[in-house]
Write an enzyme that holds these catalytic residues in place. Structure first.
Site, PDB file in Angstrom:
ATOM      1  N   PRO A  93      94.226  31.896 116.048  1.00 52.28           N
ATOM      2  CA  PRO A  93      94.749  31.872 114.677  1.00 52.28           C
ATOM      3  C   PRO A  93      96.277  31.822 114.636  1.00 52.28           C
ATOM      4  O   PRO A  93      96.857  31.446 113.626  1.00 52.28           O
ATOM      5  CB  PRO A  93      94.243  33.188 114.073  1.00 52.28           C
ATOM      6  CG  PRO A  93      93.129  33.631 114.951  1.00 52.28           C
ATOM      7  CD  PRO A  93      93.421  33.097 116.316  1.00 52.28           C
ATOM      8  N   GLU A 120      88.945  41.024 118.775  1.00 53.23           N
ATOM      9  CA  GLU A 120      90.164  41.023 117.951  1.00 53.23           C
ATOM     10  C   GLU A 120      91.251  40.114 118.511  1.00 53.23           C
ATOM     11  O   GLU A 120      92.160  39.708 117.807  1.00 53.23           O
ATOM     12  CB  GLU A 120      90.707  42.447 117.787  1.00 53.23           C
ATOM     13  CG  GLU A 120      89.996  43.251 116.708  1.00 53.23           C
ATOM     14  CD  GLU A 120      89.929  42.515 115.373  1.00 53.23           C
ATOM     15  OE1 GLU A 120      90.986  42.306 114.764  1.00 53.23           O
ATOM     16  OE2 GLU A 120      88.822  42.158 114.948  1.00 53.23           O
ATOM     17  N   ARG A 158      86.408  11.335 120.093  1.00 55.20           N
ATOM     18  CA  ARG A 158      86.396  10.128 119.254  1.00 55.20           C
ATOM     19  C   ARG A 158      87.543   9.173 119.566  1.00 55.20           C
ATOM     20  O   ARG A 158      87.446   7.978 119.313  1.00 55.20           O
ATOM     21  CB  ARG A 158      86.506  10.495 117.774  1.00 55.20           C
ATOM     22  CG  ARG A 158      85.360  11.263 117.222  1.00 55.20           C
ATOM     23  CD  ARG A 158      85.685  11.730 115.814  1.00 55.20           C
ATOM     24  NE  ARG A 158      86.002  10.607 114.943  1.00 55.20           N
ATOM     25  CZ  ARG A 158      85.075   9.828 114.389  1.00 55.20           C
ATOM     26  NH1 ARG A 158      83.809  10.064 114.603  1.00 55.20           N
ATOM     27  NH2 ARG A 158      85.435   8.825 113.625  1.00 55.20           N
ATOM     28  N   ASP A 173      91.035   0.802 109.953  1.00 48.78           N
ATOM     29  CA  ASP A 173      91.311   2.233 109.980  1.00 48.78           C
ATOM     30  C   ASP A 173      92.794   2.526 110.071  1.00 48.78           C
ATOM     31  O   ASP A 173      93.300   3.372 109.349  1.00 48.78           O
ATOM     32  CB  ASP A 173      90.594   2.880 111.159  1.00 48.78           C
ATOM     33  CG  ASP A 173      89.282   3.517 110.726  1.00 48.78           C
ATOM     34  OD1 ASP A 173      88.731   3.054 109.714  1.00 48.78           O
ATOM     35  OD2 ASP A 173      88.839   4.442 111.404  1.00 48.78           O
TER      36      ASP A 173
HETATM   37  C1  9D3 Z   1      93.352  41.140 112.390  1.00 48.61           C
HETATM   38  C2  9D3 Z   1      93.268  39.758 111.894  1.00 48.61           C
HETATM   39  N1  9D3 Z   1      92.754  38.778 112.774  1.00 48.61           N
HETATM   40  C3  9D3 Z   1      93.407  37.493 112.800  1.00 48.61           C
HETATM   41  C4  9D3 Z   1      93.803  36.869 111.539  1.00 48.61           C
HETATM   42  C5  9D3 Z   1      91.668  39.007 113.640  1.00 48.61           C
HETATM   43  C6  9D3 Z   1      90.987  37.840 114.197  1.00 48.61           C
HETATM   44  C7  9D3 Z   1      90.222  36.987 113.422  1.00 48.61           C
HETATM   45  C8  9D3 Z   1      89.542  35.920 113.993  1.00 48.61           C
HETATM   46  C9  9D3 Z   1      91.070  37.611 115.558  1.00 48.61           C
HETATM   47  C10 9D3 Z   1      90.384  36.563 116.114  1.00 48.61           C
HETATM   48  C11 9D3 Z   1      89.620  35.720 115.336  1.00 48.61           C
HETATM   49  C12 9D3 Z   1      88.851  34.634 115.952  1.00 48.61           C
HETATM   50  N2  9D3 Z   1      89.400  33.328 115.617  1.00 48.61           N
HETATM   51  C13 9D3 Z   1      89.699  32.454 116.564  1.00 48.61           C
HETATM   52  O1  9D3 Z   1      89.519  32.722 117.738  1.00 48.61           O
HETATM   53  C14 9D3 Z   1      90.290  31.180 116.179  1.00 48.61           C
HETATM   54  C15 9D3 Z   1      90.582  30.614 114.890  1.00 48.61           C
HETATM   55  C16 9D3 Z   1      90.383  31.096 113.569  1.00 48.61           C
HETATM   56  O2  9D3 Z   1      89.870  32.184 113.308  1.00 48.61           O
HETATM   57  N3  9D3 Z   1      90.777  30.303 112.542  1.00 48.61           N
HETATM   58  C17 9D3 Z   1      91.344  29.080 112.735  1.00 48.61           C
HETATM   59  N4  9D3 Z   1      91.551  28.595 113.948  1.00 48.61           N
HETATM   60  C18 9D3 Z   1      91.169  29.371 114.999  1.00 48.61           C
HETATM   61  S1  9D3 Z   1      91.353  28.939 116.584  1.00 48.61           S
HETATM   62  C19 9D3 Z   1      90.684  30.306 117.168  1.00 48.61           C
END
Ligand code: 9D3
Length: 256
Positions: A93, A120, A158, A173
């Site tokens: 994230p 987490e 792709r 495209d």
């Molecule tokens: C405490 C808040 N967190 C992050 C905003 C905790 C958290 C949420 C989700 C920690 C890890 C995750 C798992 N998400 C991914 O591994 C992830 C992800 C996503 O949640 N949204 C967009 N892209 C990605 S890429 C990997």
């Protein structure tokens, strides 16, 4: 393209390898996927891959060692294939937002190591030691990195040569690149009173092309105006977009 993916849930990736375009591309050896489960590299009687966060707080954190050993095994495999040092991408994230430019750049690599996290998060020292690039697929919360890794793989696959058929990868495209699609229609001509736009039945290919361009530009302007900033429109496209705007103004004045 060689993909090595580090994940606690390797079978999720059957969603990519078994179905559709990406399934056929795998059968045709356009790419190869090898999965690495950190559990297999975990020490101790319980083979733990996660532990409690230093400093306290909720949830668990993925430990460095099983992840690092997985990535090193993946790297080693790609080197043994004569591919050199692969880029290691951590789906997170906190990563850069994925877009088509990043996809095209990654599709140029001979191989990629993708790391999907759970819980987490992962110990920051793993990222510092092993990760070249962090990528997010959007501002929403997933349960782990696997779906993000699959999204990235799907987009990259792709782009690989010989994966899309002639029709799908047509020069059309790139002509409309950076814009939303125009509306599509197929049989029947009249579905419970809803007609197909007559121009599409006219057989006049220049008019059809013009209509589609106008719709693509108009929808992009309406729904995703920020895309027009980077699309660098031609003179002709700017003219067609102005036509669309005038027609819209006209339609609104008629309905009121
Ligand atoms: C405490 C808040 N967190 C992050 C905003 C905790 C958290 C949420 C989700 C920690 C890890 C995750 C798992 N998400 C991914 O591994 C992830 C992800 C996503 O949640 N949204 C967009 N892209 C990605 S890429 C990997």
């Amino acid at each position: 393209m060689q993909f090595d993916v580090v994940t606690l849930f390797p079978r999720m990736f059957e969603a990519v390898t078994r179905w559709g375009v990406t399934g056929r591309a795998e059968e045709a050896n356009r790419y190869n996927l090898v999965l690495w489960n950190p559990r297999e590299f975990a020490a101790g009687p319980h083979r733990s891959v996660d532990d409690r966060p230093y400093g306290g707080g909720p949830g668990m954190v993925m430990m460095v060692e099983p992840l690092e050993k997985s990535v090193q095994a993946a790297r080693q495999r790609q080197r043994s294939q004569g591919l050199g040092r692969p880029k290691v991408v951590f789906l997170s994230p906190q990563g850069r937002l994925l877009d088509h430019r990043i996809v095209r750049r990654l599709a140029q690599e001979p191989g990629l190591v993708l790391v999907a996290g759970r819980y987490e998060g992962v110990d920051e020292r793993f990222i510092e030691r092993e990760v070249d690039e962090e990528i997010s697929i959007g501002d929403y919360v997933l349960s782990g990195g696997e779906l993000a890794a699959m999204v990235l793989m799907d987009c990259v696959i792709r782009q690989l040569e010989g994966v899309l058929g002639h029709g799908e990868s047509a020069a059309q495209d790139s002509f409309f690149d950076g814009l939303l699609d125009w509306p599509h229609y197929t049989r029947p001509e009249n579905y419970r009173g809803a007609e197909v736009p007559p121009v599409l039945l006219s057989g006049n290919h220049r008019e059809i092309e013009h209509w589609r361009m106008k719709q693509a530009l108009g929808r992009t302007w309406r729904r995703r105006p920020e895309l027009l900033e980077t699309a660098s429109l031609t003179e002709a496209q700017l003219t067609v977009l102005e036509e669309f705007k005038k027609e819209q103004a006209l339609l609104r004045s008629k309905s009121s």
